[in-house]
Every structure is written in C-alpha cells, then in structure tokens.
Design a protein around this motif. Structure first.
Motif, PDB file in Angstrom:
ATOM      1  N   ILE A   1      -9.154  -1.090  12.419  1.00  0.00           N
ATOM      2  CA  ILE A   1      -7.665  -1.077  11.881  1.00  0.00           C
ATOM      3  C   ILE A   1      -6.648  -1.345  12.745  1.00  0.00           C
ATOM      4  O   ILE A   1      -6.516  -1.031  14.031  1.00  0.00           O
ATOM      5  N   ASP A   2      -5.702  -2.303  12.502  1.00  0.00           N
ATOM      6  CA  ASP A   2      -4.733  -2.536  13.164  1.00  0.00           C
ATOM      7  C   ASP A   2      -3.778  -1.416  13.648  1.00  0.00           C
ATOM      8  O   ASP A   2      -3.287  -0.410  13.037  1.00  0.00           O
ATOM      9  N   ARG A   3      -3.608  -1.292  14.943  1.00  0.00           N
ATOM     10  CA  ARG A   3      -2.870  -0.233  15.508  1.00  0.00           C
ATOM     11  C   ARG A   3      -1.592   0.195  15.023  1.00  0.00           C
ATOM     12  O   ARG A   3      -1.265   1.360  14.865  1.00  0.00           O
ATOM     13  N   ASN A   4      -0.772  -0.878  14.694  1.00  0.00           N
ATOM     14  CA  ASN A   4       0.514  -0.696  14.109  1.00  0.00           C
ATOM     15  C   ASN A   4       0.363  -0.238  12.641  1.00  0.00           C
ATOM     16  O   ASN A   4       1.413   0.774  12.126  1.00  0.00           O
ATOM     17  N   THR A   5      -0.760  -0.417  11.958  1.00  0.00           N
ATOM     18  CA  THR A   5      -0.942   0.083  10.722  1.00  0.00           C
ATOM     19  C   THR A   5      -1.271   1.684  10.741  1.00  0.00           C
ATOM     20  O   THR A   5      -1.137   2.368  10.204  1.00  0.00           O
ATOM     21  N   SER A   6      -2.179   1.863  11.902  1.00  0.00           N
ATOM     22  CA  SER A   6      -2.697   3.168  12.029  1.00  0.00           C
ATOM     23  C   SER A   6      -1.505   4.265  12.496  1.00  0.00           C
ATOM     24  O   SER A   6      -1.719   5.405  12.157  1.00  0.00           O
ATOM     25  N   ILE A   7      -0.486   3.811  12.939  1.00  0.00           N
ATOM     26  CA  ILE A   7       0.645   4.722  13.492  1.00  0.00           C
ATOM     27  C   ILE A   7       1.648   4.699  12.450  1.00  0.00           C
ATOM     28  O   ILE A   7       2.689   4.970  12.728  1.00  0.00           O
ATOM     29  N   HIS A   8       1.722   4.234  11.372  1.00  0.00           N
ATOM     30  CA  HIS A   8       2.396   4.142  10.212  1.00  0.00           C
ATOM     31  C   HIS A   8       3.784   3.335  10.603  1.00  0.00           C
ATOM     32  O   HIS A   8       4.884   3.597  10.135  1.00  0.00           O
ATOM     33  N   SER A   9       3.586   2.425  11.603  1.00  0.00           N
ATOM     34  CA  SER A   9       4.949   1.822  12.214  1.00  0.00           C
ATOM     35  C   SER A   9       5.306   0.379  11.307  1.00  0.00           C
ATOM     36  O   SER A   9       6.173  -0.184  11.092  1.00  0.00           O
ATOM     37  N   ARG A  10       4.265   0.172  10.465  1.00  0.00           N
ATOM     38  CA  ARG A  10       4.302  -1.165   9.523  1.00  0.00           C
ATOM     39  C   ARG A  10       4.254  -0.729   7.910  1.00  0.00           C
ATOM     40  O   ARG A  10       3.270  -0.334   7.610  1.00  0.00           O
ATOM     41  N   GLY A  11       5.383  -0.494   7.269  1.00  0.00           N
ATOM     42  CA  GLY A  11       5.383  -0.083   5.957  1.00  0.00           C
ATOM     43  C   GLY A  11       5.329  -1.062   4.746  1.00  0.00           C
ATOM     44  O   GLY A  11       5.264  -0.864   3.754  1.00  0.00           O
ATOM     45  N   ARG A  12       5.162  -2.459   5.195  1.00  0.00           N
ATOM     46  CA  ARG A  12       4.999  -3.407   4.165  1.00  0.00           C
ATOM     47  C   ARG A  12       3.526  -3.654   3.714  1.00  0.00           C
ATOM     48  O   ARG A  12       3.251  -3.988   2.758  1.00  0.00           O
ATOM     49  N   PHE A  13       2.754  -3.643   4.781  1.00  0.00           N
ATOM     50  CA  PHE A  13       1.107  -3.935   4.462  1.00  0.00           C
ATOM     51  C   PHE A  13       0.487  -3.376   5.634  1.00  0.00           C
ATOM     52  O   PHE A  13       0.876  -3.067   6.609  1.00  0.00           O
TER      53      PHE A  13
ATOM     54  N   LEU B   1       0.940  -1.062   0.022  1.00  0.00           N
ATOM     55  CA  LEU B   1      -0.010   0.009   0.049  1.00  0.00           C
ATOM     56  C   LEU B   1       0.750   1.352  -0.037  1.00  0.00           C
ATOM     57  O   LEU B   1       1.846   1.396   0.968  1.00  0.00           O
ATOM     58  N   PRO B   2       0.667   2.184  -0.810  1.00  0.00           N
ATOM     59  CA  PRO B   2       1.423   3.449  -0.908  1.00  0.00           C
ATOM     60  C   PRO B   2       1.394   3.886   0.434  1.00  0.00           C
ATOM     61  O   PRO B   2       0.264   4.282   0.968  1.00  0.00           O
ATOM     62  N   ILE B   3       2.516   4.655   0.890  1.00  0.00           N
ATOM     63  CA  ILE B   3       2.544   5.268   2.195  1.00  0.00           C
ATOM     64  C   ILE B   3       1.587   6.349   2.468  1.00  0.00           C
ATOM     65  O   ILE B   3       1.047   6.709   3.375  1.00  0.00           O
ATOM     66  N   GLU B   4       1.402   7.238   1.221  1.00  0.00           N
ATOM     67  CA  GLU B   4       0.407   8.211   1.265  1.00  0.00           C
ATOM     68  C   GLU B   4      -1.039   7.862   1.450  1.00  0.00           C
ATOM     69  O   GLU B   4      -1.938   8.619   1.950  1.00  0.00           O
ATOM     70  N   LEU B   5      -1.179   6.348   1.446  1.00  0.00           N
ATOM     71  CA  LEU B   5      -2.752   6.080   1.548  1.00  0.00           C
ATOM     72  C   LEU B   5      -2.787   5.485   2.971  1.00  0.00           C
ATOM     73  O   LEU B   5      -3.816   4.728   3.310  1.00  0.00           O
ATOM     74  N   TYR B   6      -1.596   5.273   3.736  1.00  0.00           N
ATOM     75  CA  TYR B   6      -1.862   4.952   5.133  1.00  0.00           C
ATOM     76  C   TYR B   6      -2.612   6.034   5.942  1.00  0.00           C
ATOM     77  O   TYR B   6      -1.997   6.791   6.763  1.00  0.00           O
ATOM     78  N   ASN B   7      -3.979   6.079   5.551  1.00  0.00           N
ATOM     79  CA  ASN B   7      -4.866   6.904   6.043  1.00  0.00           C
ATOM     80  C   ASN B   7      -5.914   6.408   6.840  1.00  0.00           C
ATOM     81  O   ASN B   7      -6.590   5.421   6.164  1.00  0.00           O
TER      82      ASN B   7
END
Length: 212
Positions: free
Chosen positions: A173-185, A150-156
C-alpha cells in the motif's frame, strides 16, 4: 553475489565408494531400452530446496531495446542497490535474472517502479520456477493501481489489502495512502496476471468504484 556450492576436491573422491546418485539408476545402461526422452528423477523436497536460492530474485526485460550485461549491471547497481549486492544473469530471449543479497533492495526494485533505463521501460516480475518454459513469458507483473474517489472512511489498511487480493496478488500500500495524506485517490501495488482479464471496478456496500 549468488552463493556458490561448496567445490568438490577430486582427490577426495573414493572411486570404490558407491555414488549416491546411483540409487536412481539400478539397471546397467547397456541393458536399458533406448528412451528418446528419459525422465530425470527430482523429488519435490529437492526441488523446493534448490529453489530457495532464487526467492529474492527478479526477472526483467527491456521494452523495445536490447542492452548489454555490463551496462545493465552498472545501471541497476546505481538505481536499485542501497544495502547489499546484486548478481545479474543473462538469460535466453533477452531476459535477465537479478539476484539480490538484501531483501530491502529486492522490495525496492519490485515495488518502487515503474523503472526506465536509457529511455526504455523495464518489465519487472518476480522469479518463478521454469520461467522460460512458460507459454507466455511476460505473464505476471507488479503494477500500481489507483482507486479514485475512494470514500475517506474506506482509507483503511485492511480494506485496501482486500481490494488488492481481489484483483491480484497484493504487494504493498502506498505510504501516502496509508497515512491519509492523499484524499483524491488510493494507490496500491498489485501483481496481476496478464493472461487473465483485468478487473475494471469493485463493489462495496452497494456502490461501485472504478480501478485505474
């Protein structure tokens, strides 16, 4: 524990007073023609009121294993209960209904899976009315969905919520996803309907992204 309705003292019943339920049956039973399948009147308002008790309940089933009520309740008390209490009800077709007194415990059990007990996975789904009368009992389940690359700009937060709503009923939404700490998916929890086709990909701004 599931709250019990107030018990009725039989000594307090006035046999001369009309029964409020008699309003549904104006004719004498002897004068009524035989009905092989009589319709029992229940208003929409009544039914919605009766359903309120079960809003914080889950329906579960083991995959490939049958377990006893006491064993299951002991394990769920250990794994699911953090603040409140649970009440486990043994249902037909090897299903169990789990009622939670605390909403956080309910969310933990629904969203933090998958769960495994004694080497077997649990199918966990939200309670819904007339569950056992459904044609397919296991129909809606909560699953964690990944969107790789997922493009980083869409981690919204709003965008991820839109994805979940497009493929099912969005839950978390997974907490790690929501705080941008996981960049692979990105990872979201969605309730999906197994009776429908699963969405394999999404399209955004002219690009397609796979869903796993």
């Amino acid at each position: 524990m599931v709250p019990e309705e107030e018990s009725m003292n039989m000594d307090d019943i006035d046999e001369e007073s009309p029964d409020p339920e008699d309003r549904w049956y104006k004719d004498d039973l002897e004068d009524r023609p035989f009905d092989l399948c009589p319709t029992i009147p229940v208003s929409k308002e009544e039914f919605e009121d009766w359903c309120k008790l079960w809003r914080n309940a889950l329906i579960i089933k083991f995959l490939g294993k049958r377990v006893g009520l006491a064993f299951l309740e002991q394990r769920l008390q250990r794994d699911w209960v953090k603040k409140g209490m649970i009440h486990v009800i043994d249902m037909d077709c090897d299903y169990f209904l789990i009622h939670f007194s605390d909403e956080e415990d309910y969310s933990h059990a629904l969203l933090e899976g998958p769960w495994m007990i004694a080497g077997h996975y649990l199918i966990v789904q939200r309670w819904r009315p007339f569950f056992l009368k459904s044609e397919h009992h296991v129909r809606k389940i909560a699953v964690w969905v990944r969107i790789p690359n997922l493009p980083i700009e869409l981690y919204n937060y709003r965008f991820l919520w839109r994805i979940g709503s497009a493929i099912g009923h969005m839950l978390k939404i997974d907490r790690n996803t929501s705080i941008h700490s996981r960049g692979r998916f990105a990872r979201i929890c969605v309730e999906i309907d197994l009776a429908k086709k699963l969405v394999p990909r999404i399209s955004v701004l002219g690009s397609e992204l796979n869903i796993e």
